[in-house]
Design a protein around this motif. Sequence first.
Motif, PDB file in Angstrom:
ATOM      1  N   PHE A   1       0.849  -1.181   0.000  1.00 33.11           N
ATOM      2  CA  PHE A   1       0.000   0.000   0.000  1.00 33.11           C
ATOM      3  C   PHE A   1       0.891   1.240   0.000  1.00 33.11           C
ATOM      4  O   PHE A   1       1.783   1.367   0.829  1.00 33.11           O
ATOM      5  N   THR A   2       0.642   2.128  -0.934  1.00 30.27           N
ATOM      6  CA  THR A   2       1.353   3.397  -0.955  1.00 30.27           C
ATOM      7  C   THR A   2       0.453   4.522  -0.438  1.00 30.27           C
ATOM      8  O   THR A   2       0.929   5.630  -0.200  1.00 30.27           O
ATOM      9  N   GLU A   3      -0.817   4.198  -0.281  1.00 28.56           N
ATOM     10  CA  GLU A   3      -1.789   5.105   0.347  1.00 28.56           C
ATOM     11  C   GLU A   3      -2.913   4.243   0.888  1.00 28.56           C
ATOM     12  O   GLU A   3      -3.333   3.279   0.252  1.00 28.56           O
ATOM     13  N   PHE A   4      -3.396   4.572   2.089  1.00 27.95           N
ATOM     14  CA  PHE A   4      -4.468   3.795   2.719  1.00 27.95           C
ATOM     15  C   PHE A   4      -5.278   4.757   3.573  1.00 27.95           C
ATOM     16  O   PHE A   4      -4.841   5.159   4.645  1.00 27.95           O
ATOM     17  N   ILE A   5      -6.437   5.130   3.081  1.00 25.84           N
ATOM     18  CA  ILE A   5      -7.281   6.113   3.771  1.00 25.84           C
ATOM     19  C   ILE A   5      -8.650   5.521   4.016  1.00 25.84           C
ATOM     20  O   ILE A   5      -9.295   5.037   3.079  1.00 25.84           O
ATOM     21  N   ILE A   6      -9.095   5.561   5.257  1.00 27.65           N
ATOM     22  CA  ILE A   6     -10.456   5.169   5.617  1.00 27.65           C
ATOM     23  C   ILE A   6     -11.173   6.416   6.096  1.00 27.65           C
ATOM     24  O   ILE A   6     -10.674   7.152   6.932  1.00 27.65           O
ATOM     25  N   ARG A   7     -12.345   6.628   5.559  1.00 26.68           N
ATOM     26  CA  ARG A   7     -13.103   7.820   5.963  1.00 26.68           C
ATOM     27  C   ARG A   7     -14.533   7.449   6.213  1.00 26.68           C
ATOM     28  O   ARG A   7     -15.102   6.614   5.603  1.00 26.68           O
TER      29      ARG A   7
END
Length: 118
Positions: free
Chosen positions: A112-118
């Motif tokens: 993962f180079t980006e992992f965003i949970i919103r």
Amino acid sequence: VKVEGQVPEGKAPAEKAEYGFMFPLDPFIVNLAGSGGSRFLKVNVSLKMSAPEVHLELRKNILKLTDSILFLLSSKSFEDIDSFQEKSKLENEIMVRANKFLTAGQVNGAYFTEFIIR
């Protein structure tokens, strides 16, 4: 005498030694399961290939691979991905799915180079 492209003795090229051959995927944005559309996940993933030739096979199967990863990600709830261990498990699941589309070579890792949970 130093030949162009030659690596000093005892040293491996940095890219191969540390990262191998990488295949970045387009970003994924999915609603998390069980959230009623109120939570979403955005991830960028890069796949580590065993050899540069794997790139062609991944490109050839990119639509199937993307579809498979989208289904996987959208099946996850917040609880399924909120810990380090769960994220690591998800990386492995992505790697396994990618390898289903390969006949020559393999994907040795998913990062993962980006992992965003919103």
